[in-house]
Design a protein around this motif. Structure first.
Motif, PDB file in Angstrom:
ATOM      1  N   UNK A   1       0.847  -1.174   0.000  1.00 55.88           N
ATOM      2  CA  UNK A   1       0.000   0.000   0.000  1.00 55.88           C
ATOM      3  C   UNK A   1       0.900   1.247   0.000  1.00 55.88           C
ATOM      4  N   UNK A   2       0.471   2.275  -0.713  1.00 54.34           N
ATOM      5  CA  UNK A   2       1.304   3.461  -0.877  1.00 54.34           C
ATOM      6  C   UNK A   2       0.719   4.681  -0.165  1.00 54.34           C
ATOM      7  N   UNK A   3       1.529   5.716  -0.126  1.00 56.57           N
ATOM      8  CA  UNK A   3       1.115   6.982   0.454  1.00 56.57           C
ATOM      9  C   UNK A   3      -0.076   7.573  -0.302  1.00 56.57           C
ATOM     10  N   UNK A   4      -0.143   7.336  -1.604  1.00 54.53           N
ATOM     11  CA  UNK A   4      -1.269   7.840  -2.406  1.00 54.53           C
ATOM     12  C   UNK A   4      -2.592   7.339  -1.825  1.00 54.53           C
ATOM     13  N   UNK A   5      -2.614   6.102  -1.365  1.00 60.39           N
ATOM     14  CA  UNK A   5      -3.818   5.531  -0.743  1.00 60.39           C
ATOM     15  C   UNK A   5      -4.194   6.315   0.516  1.00 60.39           C
ATOM     16  N   UNK A   6      -3.210   6.623   1.334  1.00 54.97           N
ATOM     17  CA  UNK A   6      -3.471   7.367   2.576  1.00 54.97           C
ATOM     18  C   UNK A   6      -4.013   8.758   2.246  1.00 54.97           C
ATOM     19  N   UNK A   7      -3.402   9.423   1.272  1.00 54.94           N
ATOM     20  CA  UNK A   7      -3.851  10.768   0.904  1.00 54.94           C
ATOM     21  C   UNK A   7      -5.281  10.768   0.365  1.00 54.94           C
ATOM     22  N   UNK A   9      -7.668   9.015   1.442  1.00 54.72           N
ATOM     23  CA  UNK A   9      -8.565   8.943   2.604  1.00 54.72           C
ATOM     24  C   UNK A   9      -8.449  10.170   3.507  1.00 54.72           C
ATOM     25  N   UNK A  10      -7.240  10.655   3.681  1.00 55.00           N
ATOM     26  CA  UNK A  10      -7.006  11.778   4.591  1.00 55.00           C
ATOM     27  C   UNK A  10      -7.323  13.119   3.932  1.00 55.00           C
ATOM     28  N   UNK A  11      -7.033  13.227   2.658  1.00 58.49           N
ATOM     29  CA  UNK A  11      -7.139  14.502   1.973  1.00 58.49           C
ATOM     30  C   UNK A  11      -5.759  15.100   1.810  1.00 58.49           C
ATOM     31  N   UNK A  12      -5.675  16.153   1.009  1.00 58.59           N
ATOM     32  CA  UNK A  12      -4.359  16.706   0.726  1.00 58.59           C
ATOM     33  C   UNK A  12      -4.216  18.182   1.109  1.00 58.59           C
ATOM     34  N   UNK A  13      -5.076  18.653   1.985  1.00 58.45           N
ATOM     35  CA  UNK A  13      -4.972  20.043   2.431  1.00 58.45           C
ATOM     36  C   UNK A  13      -3.692  20.237   3.242  1.00 58.45           C
ATOM     37  N   UNK A  14      -2.969  21.302   2.930  1.00 57.33           N
ATOM     38  CA  UNK A  14      -1.736  21.638   3.631  1.00 57.33           C
ATOM     39  C   UNK A  14      -1.753  23.137   3.902  1.00 57.33           C
ATOM     40  N   UNK A  87       5.555   6.017  -2.637  1.00 62.46           N
ATOM     41  CA  UNK A  87       6.354   5.501  -1.520  1.00 62.46           C
ATOM     42  C   UNK A  87       5.465   4.579  -0.686  1.00 62.46           C
ATOM     43  N   UNK A  88       6.004   3.447  -0.288  1.00 62.22           N
ATOM     44  CA  UNK A  88       5.209   2.507   0.512  1.00 62.22           C
ATOM     45  C   UNK A  88       5.063   3.026   1.939  1.00 62.22           C
ATOM     46  N   UNK A  89       4.004   2.616   2.574  1.00 61.01           N
ATOM     47  CA  UNK A  89       3.753   3.033   3.963  1.00 61.01           C
ATOM     48  C   UNK A  89       4.869   2.557   4.897  1.00 61.01           C
ATOM     49  N   UNK A  90       5.328   1.298   4.803  1.00 58.44           N
ATOM     50  CA  UNK A  90       6.427   0.889   5.692  1.00 58.44           C
ATOM     51  C   UNK A  90       7.700   1.722   5.507  1.00 58.44           C
ATOM     52  N   UNK A  91       8.031   2.076   4.276  1.00 55.99           N
ATOM     53  CA  UNK A  91       9.213   2.909   4.038  1.00 55.99           C
ATOM     54  C   UNK A  91       9.020   4.283   4.664  1.00 55.99           C
ATOM     55  N   UNK A 119       3.001  10.489  11.193  1.00 53.94           N
ATOM     56  CA  UNK A 119       3.114   9.085  11.568  1.00 53.94           C
ATOM     57  C   UNK A 119       1.744   8.471  11.851  1.00 53.94           C
ATOM     58  N   UNK A 120       0.889   9.185  12.550  1.00 57.57           N
ATOM     59  CA  UNK A 120      -0.441   8.643  12.873  1.00 57.57           C
ATOM     60  C   UNK A 120      -1.239   8.335  11.607  1.00 57.57           C
ATOM     61  N   UNK A 121      -1.138   9.204  10.588  1.00 56.61           N
ATOM     62  CA  UNK A 121      -1.827   8.949   9.318  1.00 56.61           C
ATOM     63  C   UNK A 121      -1.343   7.648   8.699  1.00 56.61           C
ATOM     64  N   UNK A 122      -0.049   7.426   8.728  1.00 58.53           N
ATOM     65  CA  UNK A 122       0.544   6.245   8.110  1.00 58.53           C
ATOM     66  C   UNK A 122       0.193   4.972   8.870  1.00 58.53           C
ATOM     67  N   UNK A 123       0.303   5.025  10.190  1.00 56.58           N
ATOM     68  CA  UNK A 123       0.011   3.848  11.012  1.00 56.58           C
ATOM     69  C   UNK A 123      -1.452   3.442  10.868  1.00 56.58           C
ATOM     70  N   UNK A 124      -2.323   4.426  10.763  1.00 60.24           N
ATOM     71  CA  UNK A 124      -3.751   4.161  10.623  1.00 60.24           C
ATOM     72  C   UNK A 124      -4.077   3.377   9.350  1.00 60.24           C
ATOM     73  N   UNK A 125      -3.236   3.499   8.325  1.00 55.96           N
ATOM     74  CA  UNK A 125      -3.535   2.887   7.039  1.00 55.96           C
ATOM     75  C   UNK A 125      -2.605   1.745   6.635  1.00 55.96           C
ATOM     76  N   UNK A 126      -1.691   1.364   7.509  1.00 56.38           N
ATOM     77  CA  UNK A 126      -0.801   0.275   7.114  1.00 56.38           C
ATOM     78  C   UNK A 126      -1.575  -1.030   7.054  1.00 56.38           C
ATOM     79  N   UNK A 127      -1.085  -1.940   6.258  1.00 53.68           N
ATOM     80  CA  UNK A 127      -1.758  -3.233   6.057  1.00 53.68           C
ATOM     81  C   UNK A 127      -1.623  -4.085   7.315  1.00 53.68           C
ATOM     82  N   UNK A 128      -2.631  -4.937   7.621  1.00 52.62           N
ATOM     83  CA  UNK A 128      -2.532  -5.817   8.795  1.00 52.62           C
ATOM     84  C   UNK A 128      -1.258  -6.661   8.801  1.00 52.62           C
ATOM     85  N   UNK A 129      -0.785  -7.085   7.623  1.00 54.02           N
ATOM     86  CA  UNK A 129       0.449  -7.865   7.561  1.00 54.02           C
ATOM     87  C   UNK A 129       1.656  -7.059   8.027  1.00 54.02           C
ATOM     88  N   UNK A 130       1.553  -5.737   7.959  1.00 51.08           N
ATOM     89  CA  UNK A 130       2.623  -4.861   8.405  1.00 51.08           C
ATOM     90  C   UNK A 130       2.427  -4.423   9.850  1.00 51.08           C
TER      91      UNK A 130
END
Length: 144
Positions: A1-7, A9-14, A87-91, A119-130
């Protein structure tokens, strides 16, 4: 799973500021938006740094007279690590675990900002295998 997936769901407002923004104004932006980091860019959109709540706290601790009169440039983390949407979530988690910064600006192949993740955004979306959260796991209480 990549960062694009997280974005997606989270959105891209900065929220961004200029390096000459007064630190007090930056602190009010952080508090007013309920966020932990501001992206610092120049007038051309180049990413210069990150200013986090913890940067402000460290600066206040080191300067008993306060930081409100300082510019963001005096407090920010310069030249932050940047990642791409693929970029992958684990990386990404490993990069943040190095402790240099707590948020990762995400830029596309052309260097255009597409979002920022903590970090919280990434951890929330990492795969169960990770080691990600399982759907059957009840939410943790804040009280222990």
């Amino acid at each position: 799973m990549s960062i694009a997936h997280v974005l997606r769901h989270k959105g891209n407002a900065v929220i961004t500021v200029r390096p000459d923004t007064p630190a007090g104004d930056a602190a009010r932006l952080l508090a007013g938006h309920g966020i932990g980091v501001l992206l610092v860019r120049d007038d051309g959109g180049t990413i210069l740094g990150l200013l986090s709540e913890s940067d402000i706290v460290r600066a206040v601790a080191a300067r008993p007279r306060g930081v409100a009169g300082l510019d963001v440039a005096a407090l920010m983390l310069r030249d932050p690590l940047l990642v791409g949407p693929e970029t992958s979530i684990p990386v990404a988690i490993d990069l943040l675990a190095e402790g240099i910064q707590r948020h990762l600006p995400v830029v596309d192949d052309g260097g255009v900002l597409v979002g920022i993740l903590g970090l919280a955004d990434l951890v929330r979306h990492r795969a169960p295998a990770d080691g990600g959260a399982r759907a059957d796991r009840p939410p943790r209480s804040r009280l222990h």
